[in-house]
Design a protein around this motif. Structure first.
Motif, PDB file in Angstrom:
ATOM      1  N   LEU A 201       4.130  -1.718  -2.988  1.00  0.00           N
ATOM      2  CA  LEU A 201       4.347  -3.079  -3.483  1.00  0.00           C
ATOM      3  C   LEU A 201       5.360  -3.098  -4.623  1.00  0.00           C
ATOM      4  CD1 LEU A 201       3.685  -6.062  -3.509  1.00  0.00           C
ATOM      5  CD2 LEU A 201       1.721  -5.568  -4.972  1.00  0.00           C
ATOM      6  N   ALA A 202       5.258  -2.141  -5.545  1.00  0.00           N
ATOM      7  CA  ALA A 202       6.212  -2.085  -6.657  1.00  0.00           C
ATOM      8  C   ALA A 202       7.622  -1.818  -6.158  1.00  0.00           C
ATOM      9  CB  ALA A 202       5.779  -1.003  -7.653  1.00  0.00           C
ATOM     10  N   ALA A 203       7.754  -0.914  -5.167  1.00  0.00           N
ATOM     11  CA  ALA A 203       9.077  -0.607  -4.628  1.00  0.00           C
ATOM     12  C   ALA A 203       9.697  -1.817  -3.943  1.00  0.00           C
ATOM     13  CB  ALA A 203       8.984   0.562  -3.649  1.00  0.00           C
ATOM     14  N   LEU A 204       8.876  -2.647  -3.303  1.00  0.00           N
ATOM     15  CA  LEU A 204       9.395  -3.824  -2.595  1.00  0.00           C
ATOM     16  C   LEU A 204       9.764  -4.961  -3.533  1.00  0.00           C
ATOM     17  CD1 LEU A 204       7.038  -4.022   0.517  1.00  0.00           C
ATOM     18  CD2 LEU A 204       9.507  -3.714   0.559  1.00  0.00           C
ATOM     19  N   THR A 205       9.167  -5.011  -4.710  1.00  0.00           N
ATOM     20  CA  THR A 205       9.376  -6.155  -5.597  1.00  0.00           C
ATOM     21  C   THR A 205      10.231  -5.813  -6.818  1.00  0.00           C
ATOM     22  OG1 THR A 205       7.268  -5.657  -6.679  1.00  0.00           O
ATOM     23  CG2 THR A 205       7.236  -7.264  -4.903  1.00  0.00           C
ATOM     24  N   VAL A 206       9.961  -4.696  -7.463  1.00  0.00           N
ATOM     25  CA  VAL A 206      10.649  -4.372  -8.720  1.00  0.00           C
ATOM     26  C   VAL A 206      12.026  -3.772  -8.467  1.00  0.00           C
ATOM     27  CG1 VAL A 206      10.524  -3.025 -10.844  1.00  0.00           C
ATOM     28  CG2 VAL A 206       8.448  -4.056  -9.893  1.00  0.00           C
ATOM     29  N   THR A 207      12.095  -2.764  -7.583  1.00  0.00           N
ATOM     30  CA  THR A 207      13.366  -2.064  -7.361  1.00  0.00           C
ATOM     31  C   THR A 207      14.470  -2.993  -6.857  1.00  0.00           C
ATOM     32  OG1 THR A 207      12.184  -0.004  -6.934  1.00  0.00           O
ATOM     33  CG2 THR A 207      14.467  -0.132  -6.187  1.00  0.00           C
ATOM     34  N   ALA A 281      12.954 -14.191  -6.327  1.00  0.00           N
ATOM     35  CA  ALA A 281      11.880 -15.100  -5.914  1.00  0.00           C
ATOM     36  C   ALA A 281      10.616 -14.323  -5.552  1.00  0.00           C
ATOM     37  CB  ALA A 281      12.341 -15.941  -4.729  1.00  0.00           C
ATOM     38  N   ILE A 282      10.784 -13.182  -4.854  1.00  0.00           N
ATOM     39  CA  ILE A 282       9.619 -12.365  -4.498  1.00  0.00           C
ATOM     40  C   ILE A 282       8.939 -11.831  -5.753  1.00  0.00           C
ATOM     41  CG2 ILE A 282       8.929 -10.209  -3.370  1.00  0.00           C
ATOM     42  CD1 ILE A 282      11.167 -10.749  -1.326  1.00  0.00           C
ATOM     43  N   SER A 283       9.721 -11.432  -6.756  1.00  0.00           N
ATOM     44  CA  SER A 283       9.145 -10.919  -8.001  1.00  0.00           C
ATOM     45  C   SER A 283       8.343 -11.995  -8.727  1.00  0.00           C
ATOM     46  CB  SER A 283      10.256 -10.389  -8.910  1.00  0.00           C
ATOM     47  OG  SER A 283      10.905  -9.287  -8.315  1.00  0.00           O
ATOM     48  N   VAL A 288       3.028 -13.918 -10.486  1.00  0.00           N
ATOM     49  CA  VAL A 288       2.070 -15.023 -10.588  1.00  0.00           C
ATOM     50  C   VAL A 288       0.788 -14.694  -9.835  1.00  0.00           C
ATOM     51  CG1 VAL A 288       1.670 -17.449 -10.028  1.00  0.00           C
ATOM     52  CG2 VAL A 288       3.881 -16.734 -10.934  1.00  0.00           C
ATOM     53  N   ALA A 289       0.891 -14.079  -8.657  1.00  0.00           N
ATOM     54  CA  ALA A 289      -0.299 -13.763  -7.860  1.00  0.00           C
ATOM     55  C   ALA A 289      -1.189 -12.761  -8.582  1.00  0.00           C
ATOM     56  CB  ALA A 289       0.126 -13.221  -6.493  1.00  0.00           C
ATOM     57  N   ILE A 290      -0.578 -11.675  -9.114  1.00  0.00           N
ATOM     58  CA  ILE A 290      -1.390 -10.651  -9.788  1.00  0.00           C
ATOM     59  C   ILE A 290      -1.941 -11.186 -11.109  1.00  0.00           C
ATOM     60  CG2 ILE A 290      -1.335  -8.328 -10.769  1.00  0.00           C
ATOM     61  CD1 ILE A 290       0.822  -7.634  -8.765  1.00  0.00           C
ATOM     62  N   ILE A 314      -1.527  -6.561   0.402  1.00  0.00           N
ATOM     63  CA  ILE A 314      -1.176  -6.833   1.802  1.00  0.00           C
ATOM     64  C   ILE A 314      -0.359  -8.115   1.912  1.00  0.00           C
ATOM     65  CG2 ILE A 314      -2.132  -7.432   4.059  1.00  0.00           C
ATOM     66  CD1 ILE A 314      -4.476  -5.581   3.429  1.00  0.00           C
ATOM     67  N   PHE A 315      -0.800  -9.171   1.205  1.00  0.00           N
ATOM     68  CA  PHE A 315      -0.081 -10.445   1.259  1.00  0.00           C
ATOM     69  C   PHE A 315       1.369 -10.291   0.790  1.00  0.00           C
ATOM     70  CE2 PHE A 315       1.266 -14.119  -1.349  1.00  0.00           C
ATOM     71  CZ  PHE A 315       1.477 -15.034  -0.322  1.00  0.00           C
ATOM     72  N   LEU A 316       1.567  -9.629  -0.340  1.00  0.00           N
ATOM     73  CA  LEU A 316       2.910  -9.515  -0.905  1.00  0.00           C
ATOM     74  C   LEU A 316       3.788  -8.559  -0.104  1.00  0.00           C
ATOM     75  CD1 LEU A 316       2.005  -9.457  -4.699  1.00  0.00           C
ATOM     76  CD2 LEU A 316       2.986 -11.343  -3.387  1.00  0.00           C
ATOM     77  N   ILE A 317       3.211  -7.493   0.439  1.00  0.00           N
ATOM     78  CA  ILE A 317       4.004  -6.568   1.264  1.00  0.00           C
ATOM     79  C   ILE A 317       4.465  -7.262   2.546  1.00  0.00           C
ATOM     80  CG2 ILE A 317       3.876  -4.464   2.661  1.00  0.00           C
ATOM     81  CD1 ILE A 317       2.048  -3.293   0.491  1.00  0.00           C
ATOM     82  N   VAL A 318       3.551  -7.964   3.197  1.00  0.00           N
ATOM     83  CA  VAL A 318       3.906  -8.687   4.426  1.00  0.00           C
ATOM     84  C   VAL A 318       4.944  -9.771   4.138  1.00  0.00           C
ATOM     85  CG1 VAL A 318       3.009 -10.206   6.232  1.00  0.00           C
ATOM     86  CG2 VAL A 318       1.706  -8.195   5.533  1.00  0.00           C
ATOM     87  N   LEU A 319       4.878 -10.385   2.974  1.00  0.00           N
ATOM     88  CA  LEU A 319       5.851 -11.415   2.599  1.00  0.00           C
ATOM     89  C   LEU A 319       7.211 -10.813   2.271  1.00  0.00           C
ATOM     90  CD1 LEU A 319       6.444 -14.420   1.743  1.00  0.00           C
ATOM     91  CD2 LEU A 319       5.754 -13.718  -0.563  1.00  0.00           C
ATOM     92  N   SER A 320       7.231  -9.678   1.596  1.00  0.00           N
ATOM     93  CA  SER A 320       8.476  -9.132   1.047  1.00  0.00           C
ATOM     94  C   SER A 320       9.368  -8.503   2.106  1.00  0.00           C
ATOM     95  CB  SER A 320       8.154  -8.098  -0.037  1.00  0.00           C
ATOM     96  OG  SER A 320       7.401  -8.660  -1.079  1.00  0.00           O
TER      97      SER A 320
END
Length: 730
Positions: A201-207, A281-283, A288-290, A314-320
């Motif tokens: 999840l961190a790799a998909l959103t932060v990086t 936008a994903i970040s 906000v979710a966490i 799961i929600f954020l990975i599937v979204l990202s």
């Protein structure tokens, strides 16, 4: 103090400390005597990189601890690893040691403040570094350079290497370290799952957020217009508000369809601002979710801490994942379409700059393109001329014959040459010679025809005038002196006629030579769009296609420039000439035609020849005439012996000699003295002006020309020209 408040306090203190250190470092460097030198600039960049890595890693660690769901020592989102990966992706591998070195004290400080044992601190740093090095190393190796989220291929490599392989392999090590140090609760595979999901999840959103803003976002802020900034502000503010309402205000019993409301803003960001807009936008949604779940609010707060963490991940990975791919494809397609439009525009500019009229037709025989020269000639608009509108300007006596020639050649897929009268914008019908060639793509599919037209009205008038002059000269043979005066008067006109005649000979090959680069441009453009439509993401292949298109465009430009210089009106422009270059150019022009006569053209060029002063076009005419005569002289020579030798050499200290030798029948003794006389010829179809013009050009350049028979058969024509004092560079 709750986790969010503690996190904010840590961020505030760290930013204050990092800013203070940055100003102190800048002050020290500014006082250095070497400030401003390349080495000082390099040291400043290294120090800035180290400080940014230190501050970012420390903040990421504090954020990770604040988002940890007890009793497991693994955060829902663990940013330090992703920040470390982003730093490695943005810096060259030779400075990776500095990135890791700067991250260690930040890691140590953050972990000690959280009461983590020293051995666990060291073990976690090892596993964090392993994940970052594996992901960044594989990504750089497969991409061949710096990662950018601007293509399907780059996003795919990122997801495979940074998002999956790096966290997957390092999670084995990380779970083992936790079990070995007896830190936290849970079994090995449970720790592995939590650790793996957290880092994915961190790799998909932060990086992606860090990399896209560093490579694209900051430059976008500087270059775009204010209304784009306003649009981005409205977009991200609206996304923050909607995310707050959906992920914080709504309870666990709310309709799950509400979770898709932020998706509209993410799609907006992807389509309008590319990968950096989508990742930002994903970040925002992720934070906000966490944040909401950590405070017991939102749709993910109903279950246990472990269950809530897993649902959020799961929600954020599937979204990202799909949104990152969508943003990459959108950006790639936009870039490719922009480059193709620019390439097409360059081609149109090139065609409009051509000194001849150009046209193209599609497989249905209808005209699809006319350049500016055609429209300027007819004085009509492009809409009037396209399709079969061009035929409206053809003289009514020539329409049927011209269309018949065009249709027959078109159906047979053969080249054609036809002449007809076309209405000029001044109301006069002018004679046009039209040369057409079929076009094919790389797969051999017929694409239509391409052609070039030249106005030959003036040429025909000059040819008629020349015939009249010949008749007057023949009638005035008794008055030789008067005829010679008239001949000198006509030489200037013959010079211009020679230029236009040369253009007539070149017209047929012009369409052929332009057809190859123009067909290559169209083929490459179609191939590029086919790559995109099929979803292929081979960026290297697309770049090769665009490079080939640029090279073909330049080659067509060179062809047109050469023709323009050849037919340019006015007096001859003299300058310093390299005779070797002129000989090489003539040989290149003659070479394609020589095999048709079973002949070979050979050159022997002396090194270090000085330059001469003269008109290169006229000297080129001399050589073309002599080489053409040499080829004609060998019609009766066996094919195995047919060759023309062109030699350049010094003739003393002040002259350069150029000779053209054939292996024909030689020069009869009785005609040697009259070779260079006007109207004297040994050819049935000749005018007797070629060698006379050659002699006048050489003498106008201060040189001499002569001819002789050669032992072993054949004849040699040679001329000498005075050299300048400037030697040619070897």
């Amino acid at each position: 103090m709750d986790p969010v408040t503690a996190l904010w306090e840590s961020v505030r203190r760290t930013l204050t400390k990092s800013t203070s250190m940055s100003f102190e470092a800048a002050e020290i460097l500014s006082r250095s005597p070497n400030a401003g030198t390349p080495s000082a600039s390099l040291e400043w960049r290294k120090l800035t990189t180290a400080l940014l890595v230190f501050g970012g890693y420390y903040l990421g660690a504090k954020m990770g601890f604040a988002l940890t769901f007890e009793p497991h020592p693994v955060s829902v989102l663990w940013p330090p690893n992703s920040i470390l990966v982003a730093a490695l992706l943005l810096t060259p591998p030779r400075t990776w040691w500095l990135v890791l070195f700067a991250a260690f004290p930040a890691h140590l400080a953050a972990q000690l403040q959280s009461q983590v044992p020293l051995t666990m601190i060291l073990c976690w740093f090892v596993s964090n570094c392993c994940e970052a090095l594996i992901g960044a190393g594989l990504a750089r190796y497969l991409i061949g350079g710096q990662l950018r989220f601007n293509s399907f291929r780059s996003v795919s490599i990122f997801c495979v290497t940074v998002v999956f392989i790096g966290p997957f392999l390092s999670s084995f090590l990380d779970a083992a370290f936790v079990r070995w140090n007896h830190w936290g609760q849970g079994g090995y595979w449970e720790l592995f799952r939590i650790r793996f999901a957290s880092n994915v999840l961190a790799a998909l959103t932060v990086t992606p957020t860090i990399v896209t803003w560093a490579t694209t976002g900051i430059a976008w802020l500087r270059k775009t217009q204010p209304w784009y900034h306003l649009e981005a502000s409205v977009l991200f503010l609206g996304l923050l508000c909607v995310s707050f309402i959906v992920l914080y205000k709504s309870g666990s019993q709310a309709d799950s369809a509400l979770l898709f409301l932020p998706l509209l803003f993410v799609l907006w960001a992807a389509f309008r601002f590319g990968s950096f807009g989508a990742s930002t936008a994903i970040s925002i949604i992720t934070f906000v979710a966490i944040w909401s779940a950590a405070r017991g609010h939102g749709p993910f707060s109903a279950g246990s801490a472990e269950q809530s963490a897993l649902e959020i991940q799961i929600f954020l990975i599937v979204l990202s994942v799909p949104l990152l791919f969508l943003a990459g494809v959108i950006e790639e397609r936009g870039t490719t379409e922009t480059e193709l439009r620019e390439s097409e525009e360059r081609f149109r500019i090139l065609a409009d700059a051509a000194p001849v009229m150009m046209w193209m037709s599609s497989p249905d025989k209808l005209c699809t393109f006319l350049n500016k020269a055609w429209l300027d000639f007819t004085g009509r608009t492009k809409q009037q001329e396209l399709g079969d509108g061009w035929s409206e300007g053809v003289h009514r006596d020539d329409v049927e014959k011209s269309l018949k020639t065009y249709v027959m050649a078109f159906d047979a897929r053969e080249s054609f040459v036809m002449q007809y009268r076309l209405l000029h914008h001044d109301g006069e019908y002018r004679w046009i010679t039209d040369n057409g060639l079929p076009r094919y793509d790389a797969q051999g599919n017929f694409l239509g025809y391409i052609g070039a037209c030249v106005d030959i009205t003036d040429l025909l008038k000059k040819d008629e005038a020349l015939h009249e002059f010949e008749e007057r000269a023949a009638l005035a043979a008794s008055g030789r002196k008067a005829a010679e005066e008239e001949t000198r008067f006509q030489r200037s006109r013959i010079d211009l006629l020679g230029r236009v005649s040369l253009l007539g000979e070149m017209t047929a090959s012009l369409a052929h030579e332009l057809n190859q680069p123009l067909s290559a441009i169209i083929t490459n453009a179609n191939a590029g769009m086919l790559f995109i439509d099929k979803g292929k993401d081979d960026r290297g292949t697309l770049r090769e296609i665009l490079v080939d298109m640029a090279e073909d465009g330049r080659r067509a430009q060179d062809i047109i420039r050469a023709v323009r210089n050849t037919i340019k009106k006015g007096s001859a422009i003299r300058g310093r000439i390299n005779l070797n270059d002129v000989v090489t150019g003539v040989a290149h022009m003659i070479q394609p035609n020589a095999p048709a006569h079973g002949c070979e053209v050979q050159t022997s060029l002396a090194n270090g020849l000085p330059l001469i002063e003269g008109d290169p076009v006229q000297i080129q005419q001399v050589l073309i005439n002599l080489v053409g005569n040499a080829i004609d002289a060998m019609r009766e020579t066996p094919v195995s012996n047919r060759k023309v030798e062109v030699v350049t050499e010094r003739n003393g200290d002040s002259d350069i000699r150029v000779s053209v030798r054939d292996y024909g029948v030689g020069i009869p003794v009785e005609v040697q003295e009259r070779l260079f006389e006007q109207f004297f010829t040994t050819k049935e179809e000749g005018l007797g002006m070629g060698l006379a013009i050659v002699k006048s050009i050489i003498e106008a350049h201060g040189g001499k020309i002569a001819a002789e028979n050669v032992a072993g058969g054949g004849a040699r024509f040679y001329f000498t020209l005075p050299a300048t004092n400037v030697a040619m560079k070897e």
